[in-house]
Every structure is written in structure tokens, then in C-alpha cells.
Design an enzyme around this catalytic site. Structure first.
Site, short mmCIF file in Angstrom:
data_model
loop_
_atom_site.label_atom_id
_atom_site.label_comp_id
_atom_site.label_asym_id
_atom_site.label_seq_id
_atom_site.Cartn_x
_atom_site.Cartn_y
_atom_site.Cartn_z
N LYS A 168 38.91 44.05 30.95
CA LYS A 168 37.53 44.36 31.14
C LYS A 168 37.11 45.22 32.47
O LYS A 168 37.73 44.67 33.32
CB LYS A 168 36.48 42.98 31.05
CG LYS A 168 35.19 43.05 31.41
CD LYS A 168 34.34 41.97 30.96
CE LYS A 168 34.08 40.96 31.95
NZ LYS A 168 33.23 40.08 31.93
N GLY B 48 2.25 26.38 46.84
CA GLY B 48 3.69 26.66 46.33
C GLY B 48 4.66 25.98 47.10
O GLY B 48 5.80 25.77 46.67
N ARG C 167 28.86 34.39 43.01
CA ARG C 167 29.36 35.56 42.76
C ARG C 167 29.43 36.44 44.10
O ARG C 167 30.69 37.26 43.98
CB ARG C 167 28.02 36.48 42.10
CG ARG C 167 28.05 37.59 41.76
CD ARG C 167 26.82 38.34 41.07
NE ARG C 167 26.38 38.01 39.94
CZ ARG C 167 25.43 37.30 39.42
NH1 ARG C 167 24.50 36.98 40.38
NH2 ARG C 167 25.14 36.99 38.46
N GLN C 168 28.82 36.43 45.01
CA GLN C 168 28.90 37.23 46.19
C GLN C 168 29.72 36.61 47.37
O GLN C 168 29.24 36.02 47.97
CB GLN C 168 27.50 37.45 46.68
CG GLN C 168 27.58 38.83 47.75
CD GLN C 168 27.57 40.22 47.36
OE1 GLN C 168 27.25 40.27 46.06
NE2 GLN C 168 27.88 41.06 48.07
N HIS D 171 36.12 33.85 41.98
CA HIS D 171 36.53 34.93 41.66
C HIS D 171 37.71 35.39 42.71
O HIS D 171 39.10 35.11 42.37
CB HIS D 171 35.49 35.99 42.19
CG HIS D 171 34.78 36.55 41.30
ND1 HIS D 171 34.70 37.24 40.29
CD2 HIS D 171 33.41 35.87 40.80
CE1 HIS D 171 33.91 37.35 39.17
NE2 HIS D 171 32.81 36.51 39.97
C1 R5P Z 1 33.37 37.38 34.27
O1 R5P Z 1 34.03 37.51 35.17
C2 R5P Z 1 32.75 36.35 33.58
O2 R5P Z 1 33.85 35.49 33.18
C3 R5P Z 1 31.74 36.57 32.66
O3 R5P Z 1 32.55 37.45 31.66
C4 R5P Z 1 30.57 37.32 32.91
O4 R5P Z 1 29.91 36.78 34.04
C5 R5P Z 1 29.64 37.74 31.72
O5 R5P Z 1 28.79 38.38 32.14
P1 R5P Z 1 27.71 38.96 31.07
O6 R5P Z 1 27.12 38.05 30.12
O7 R5P Z 1 26.75 39.73 31.97
O8 R5P Z 1 28.52 40.11 30.55
#
Ligand code: R5P
Length: 293
Positions: free
Chosen positions: A190, A36, A93-94, A128
Site C-alpha cells: 500500500k 462548554g 499517528r503523528q 508505526h
Molecule cells: C494503516 O497503516 C492502517 O493499517 C490502516 O490500513 C489505515 O489506517 C486505514 O485507513 P483508511 O480507512 O483511511 O484507509
């Protein structure tokens, strides 16, 4: 003339870049040993060249080590500079420690890439809490914006559209897509309670009666954002929304699930996917040219 080296799976994107840049296409051989571990060999002469390695970083764990090996090899073999063209940049993300003990993977990922490459070019990174890539990356980092591509597609393909951004943070971006589409825009509110648990609040849509909804999103991952929004629109009597996405990640059966409630689904080619319709190479080539002058 710079040398473009595609990592495996990025050959088509690299060829498109070459067509817009007049650069030379090189080759990297990569395979795995029976245990691997990765084997990487650069099959082109990189000495004295500005080398651009093309590697999208969706599902990046498998791509990451060979990418680092290739970049280090290019440098050791005398490349003048080694840049990364990552149409999709993973691990955004994190970006903070939400719970005690968590790894801040944005920082670690950025540190390794910044110590390996001289420059990064990517497309609409998912920022973010960071204002710009430079807050995590210590190398010059350029974010190319795909909004004009999404807007042009909507303008050319959707009669009487209105554009819907996924969350309050997308206001400016949705406005930009709306301008390019010559269409009004709204944004949703959201709340996310889990990876697949998304709750969405819509503004009043009465004034858009008779128009066709187009959902835009920078990333489609689980697809829950698009699905929840599309179901709400159906409940309000709108036609199934077309979806225009920058990064078509679509994990598991997400694409099929979105397809059942949406109209057309189009995406840029930052992540190879059947929905790819919008080529990023012209925008990335322009960014590359402006940094080589
Ligand atoms: C969120 O902040 C992003 O703009 C997307 O809306 C999000 O990553 C979409 O994720 P999912 O397809 O899992 O709802």
C-alpha cells in the site's frame, strides 16, 4: 476488588468487563457548563481502591479533558491506583516530525496520560515507527491483541476463506489471523498519497480462486484502504470481500461507502459502531487479571 468507572459512552463496555471480572461498577457524572467547560464528579467511594477508568479514545478530543479530571479526582480522593482501560488509543499517528514545525502529538498525548495514570491497557495500538508503547509511554502499558477474535470469526463464519492484510507491515498480524482462521493469507503493498488517496498493489491471487476473500485491517478510518482493495478484488472476479476490523473509526460516510463494495463488515467493540460483533471484554479482563496478581 477493583472498581470500574466508565466515562460517559463507555457504560456498555464496562458492564461487559464486570461480567468477566467480578469487579464492582462505579459511576462518574459528567456534563458541560453552558460555556462548554466540563464538570466531573465521581459518584463512588474510591478511597483505598484500585480504580480502573474505562474510556475509549476514538475522537478523543471531547473525552480527553473529562478523563483527566476524573483520574485526578480519583487520586485526590484516595484511590490506591488509577488505571486507564482504553480499548482504542487515539493519537498514535503523528509519531515523528515529518515536516519542520510539526507537533509530535503521540509524545504529548503519551506524556499527559503517563503523568495521570499508573497503568494503561489498550488493544492493538497503531504502532508505526515505535516498536512498543513503552517508547512513548512511561507507565506500564499493555497491548491486547485482537487477532484471535478476528480469526475465530472468520473460521466460524466464512467458508473457504483467504485472509488479506492491508500492507506489508501487517504480514505477521495477517499470518496470526490466518492461523486462527485456519486459512491462507496474503498482504497487499500500500502507498498512501493523502488522507483519502491510497494505491494498492495485489500479489497474484490465482491460487485462491474458489476461496472467499476476507479483508482485515486494524483501523478503518476513511475506508479508502478497504474500498480500493474490494474494487480490485471485484475486478479480478472475486466475490465482495467480508471485512474484519479491529477499530471501526469510520469517519463521515466511510461505512456506507465500504458497505457498497464489501460483503459483511464486522469489528470489535473498541469503538461503538453498528458493525461491532466481536467483544473485547474477555481479552481485556484476562489482561487485567494477569496484572493484578
Ligand atoms: C494503516 O497503516 C492502517 O493499517 C490502516 O490500513 C489505515 O489506517 C486505514 O485507513 P483508511 O480507512 O483511511 O484507509
Amino acid at each position: 476488588m477493583s472498581l470500574i468507572l466508565p466515562m460517559p459512552g463507555n457504560e456498555a463496555f464496562a458492564a461487559d468487563l464486570i461480567a468477566h471480572l467480578g469487579a464492582e461498577l462505579g459511576a462518574i457524572e459528567a456534563r458541560q457548563f453552558p460555556d462548554g467547560e466540563h464538570y466531573v464528579r465521581i459518584r463512588s467511594d474510591v478511597a483505598g481502591r484500585d480504580v480502573q477508568i474505562v474510556c475509549t479514545l476514538a475522537r478523543s478530543d471531547a473525552a480527553f479533558l473529562p478523563l483527566i479530571f476524573a483520574a485526578d479526582a480519583a487520586r485526590e480522593l484516595g484511590a490506591k491506583s488509577v488505571s486507564l482501560i482504553a480499548p482504542y488509543l487515539g493519537y498514535m499517528r503523528q509519531d515523528k516530525r515529518f515536516h519542520p514545525g510539526e507537533a509530535i502529538s503521540v509524545r504529548s498525548f503519551a506524556r499527559v496520560l503517563s503523568s495521570t495514570f499508573d497503568r494503561l491497557i489498550t488493544v492493538d495500538p497503531h504502532l508505526h515507527r515505535l516498536a512498543s508503547l513503552e517508547e512513548a509511554y512511561s507507565i506500564p502499558a499493555t497491548a491486547v491483541h485482537a487477532a484471535p477474535l478476528l480469526g475465530s470469526w472468520i473460521r466460524a463464519s466464512v467458508p473457504e476463506p483467504f485472509v488479506i492484510g492491508p500492507d506489508a507491515e501487517s504480514e505477521q498480524w495477517a499470518a496470526e489471523v490466518g492461523r486462527a482462521a485456519d486459512a491462507p493469507h496474503v498482504v497487499l503493498t500500500k502507498e498512501r498519497f493523502g488522507d483519502r488517496d491510497v494505491r494498492i498493489t495485489f500479489p497474484d491471487l490465482q491460487r485462491y480462486r474458489g476461496r472467499r476473500p476476507v479483508l482485515i485491517d486494524d483501523i478503518a478510518s476513511s475506508g479508502r484502504t478497504l474500498i480500493t482493495a474490494a474494487e480490485h478484488l471485484r475486478g479480478e472476479g472475486f466475490s465482495p470481500p467480508d471485512c474484519a476490523i479491529v477499530h471501526a473509526i469510520f469517519g463521515g460516510d466511510a461505512y456506507d461507502a465500504v458497505s457498497t463494495v464489501a460483503g459483511r463488515i464486522v469489528s470489535t467493540d473498541s469503538v461503538p459502531h453498528p458493525s461491532n460483533r466481536l467483544a473485547l471484554a474477555p481479552l481485556i479482563a484476562t489482561a487485567m487479571r494477569s496484572h493484578s496478581t
